[in-house]
Enzyme design. Structure first.
Site, short mmCIF file in Angstrom:
data_model
loop_
_atom_site.label_atom_id
_atom_site.label_comp_id
_atom_site.label_asym_id
_atom_site.label_seq_id
_atom_site.Cartn_x
_atom_site.Cartn_y
_atom_site.Cartn_z
NE ARG A 46 -2.80 0.44 3.39
CZ ARG A 46 -2.04 0.67 4.47
NH1 ARG A 46 -1.31 1.76 4.56
NH2 ARG A 46 -2.02 -0.20 5.46
CE1 TYR A 98 -18.01 10.56 -15.50
CE2 TYR A 98 -17.15 10.63 -13.27
CZ TYR A 98 -17.69 9.93 -14.31
OH TYR A 98 -17.91 8.59 -14.17
CG ASP A 172 -10.76 15.49 -14.45
OD1 ASP A 172 -10.14 14.96 -15.38
OD2 ASP A 172 -11.72 14.94 -13.87
CE LYS A 197 -13.70 7.56 -17.92
NZ LYS A 197 -13.99 8.81 -17.25
C1 LIG Z 1 -14.48 9.13 -15.94
C2 LIG Z 1 -14.09 10.42 -15.37
C3 LIG Z 1 -13.79 10.57 -14.01
C4 LIG Z 1 -13.91 9.42 -13.04
O1 LIG Z 1 -12.93 8.46 -13.26
P1 LIG Z 1 -13.15 6.90 -12.90
O2 LIG Z 1 -11.88 6.29 -13.35
O3 LIG Z 1 -14.35 6.45 -13.63
O4 LIG Z 1 -13.34 6.85 -11.43
C5 LIG Z 1 -13.37 11.80 -13.57
N1 LIG Z 1 -13.28 12.85 -14.40
C6 LIG Z 1 -13.58 12.77 -15.70
C7 LIG Z 1 -13.45 13.96 -16.57
C8 LIG Z 1 -14.00 11.55 -16.24
O5 LIG Z 1 -14.32 11.47 -17.53
#
Ligand SMILES: *Cc1c(COP(=O)(O)O)cnc(C)c1O
Length: 405
Positions: A46, A98, A172, A197
């Site tokens: 961890r 999001y 983000d 993604k």
């Molecule tokens: C999908 C997404 C998240 C969340 O990420 P996860 O890996 O699904 O927890 C956060 N911000 C954006 C812009 C996203 O597209």
């Protein structure tokens, strides 16, 4: 070094003594120590694991950040960033976020007494954004580019405004990845990715990354990562490293195809008129096209468009053969979704402003001509009677648990 060579160099494993070409997976929970008093570099997985370390090092190099920390999901990464706030402190978030992030902010506000304020940090000018950030703000959070309307906040200006207040700017950058944008160089303090993604790119792992611009922030994030424990496992870290090796060639190809699809849709909008608006930041008439060009090197691989009717949008999706109906984006496989009913269904009803007929497409590595033909047959098809979508267009507060993504 050129960008493609930089990525390859950043991802090269150099694990002594055997010097493997691929980073080994250290599938171990604990590490034997020399003695009770003398610890080696690793003690417990961890707190640190060589495979995760290799991934974190690669991400930090790609972002030009002081350090990176890998988490079990993008939301775990965001939750950790938000832990930097204490009860009573203020965060200002751009209003187009999001769905899962909005749900997280809502919970934080409720459970921890964090003062969450939404503001439009894209329209208008620096004076308007300055007014939107109260003097006591401790953090500003934006998405670059936002999803699914691909709005581009001015990262340089927001960094300056946040810093004047003594606040951190968190970006983000999931929809961009370091291949196209490096927010640290533009002044951001923290860069967050849902690595699920674009970074993974293969739809086979859920992961999140936080990159910290300086060593002190990196320490604070690493402390929280260990203290709260939402770490990325070694096999998932390895999958991500493997996916990232092809980041550049995937993304260049996907962006070129997304551009071709967006142009085709926009021509159809003008000639046939059965589409209302096409949203793609690579198109010159996108409201943030010029600003985005000043701070990035690519348009992304996802776009969206309106059809005028949510029922028609749902019918089009069902007709598509080359796109699977799925949440998430950024994979090598093309996907289609209705954000209002899927990825953004968790947005609280009073904050829901997306058009319900919006179709979002994530463009994969298939031949773009085949994707366009598929969209053409989907749009040409007009059934006499349209089946109703599963949920009403103007959805009341959701009955079922909000969707996972
Ligand atoms: C999908 C997404 C998240 C969340 O990420 P996860 O890996 O699904 O927890 C956060 N911000 C954006 C812009 C996203 O597209």
């Amino acid at each position: 070094m050129n960008k493609a060579t930089l990525v390859a160099a950043a991802l090269r494993g150099d694990d002594p003594p055997h010097r493997p070409s691929s980073t080994p997976i250290y599938q171990t929970a604990t590490f034997e120590q020399e003695s009770p008093e003398r610890f080696g570099r690793y003690d417990y997985a961890r707190s640190g694991n060589p495979t995760r370390d290799a991934l974190e090092g690669a991400c930090a190099r790609l972002e030009g950040a002081a350090g990176a920390s890998a988490f079990a999901s993008g939301l775990a990464a965001l939750a950790t960033v938000l832990r930097l706030l204490r009860p009573g402190e203020t965060i200002v978030a751009h209003e187009d976020l999001y769905g899962g992030t909005q749900r997280l902010l809502g919970r934080l506000a409720e459970a921890q007494g964090i003062d969450v304020r939404y503001a439009d940090l894209v329209e208008g000018d620096a004076d308007a954004w300055e007014r939107a950030i109260p003097p006591a703000a401790k953090m500003v959070l934006v998405e670059s580019v936002s999803n699914p309307l691909w709005r581009a906040p001015d990262i340089r200006v927001l960094a300056r405004l946040a810093h004047q207040r003594g606040a951190l700017l968190a970006v983000d950058a999931t929809a961009m990845s370091p291949w196209w944008q490096r927010p640290v160089a533009l002044g951001a303090d923290l860069v967050v990715h849902s690595a699920t993604k674009l970074l993974s790119g293969h739809g086979d792992v859920t992961a999140g990354i936080v990159c910290s611009a300086d060593a002190e922030l990196r320490e604070r994030i690493a402390f929280l990562q260990n203290a709260e424990g939402a770490v990325l496992g070694p096999f998932d870290a390895w999958l991500l490293l493997r996916g990232m090796k092809t980041l550049g060639i995937r993304l260049d190809r996907q962006a070129a195809s997304a551009m071709a699809v967006a142009r085709w849709l926009d021509r159809r909008r003008q000639r046939v008129g059965d589409i209302d608006r096409v949203h793609f930041i690579g198109l010159c008439d996108h409201p943030d096209h010029d600003r985005h060009r000043q701070q990035s090197e690519g348009p992304g691989l996802a776009l969206s468009f309106e059809t005028g009717d949510a029922t028609r949008s749902a019918a089009i999706l069902r007709r598509l053969e080359r796109f699977s109906i799925a949440v998430s984006f950024g994979s090598v496989d093309s996907t289609a979704s209705l954000p209002c009913f899927m990825s953004h269904a968790s947005v609280p009803a009073e904050r829901r402003s997306l058009p319900s007929d919006l179709i979002r497409l994530s463009i994969g590595i298939e031949d773009p001509d085949d994707l366009i033909s598929d969209l053409e047959q989907g749009l040409d098809f007009l059934p006499e009677r349209l089946p109703q979508p599963e949920r009403p267009a103007q959805a009341a507060p959701l009955e079922r648990p909000p969707c996972a993504l």
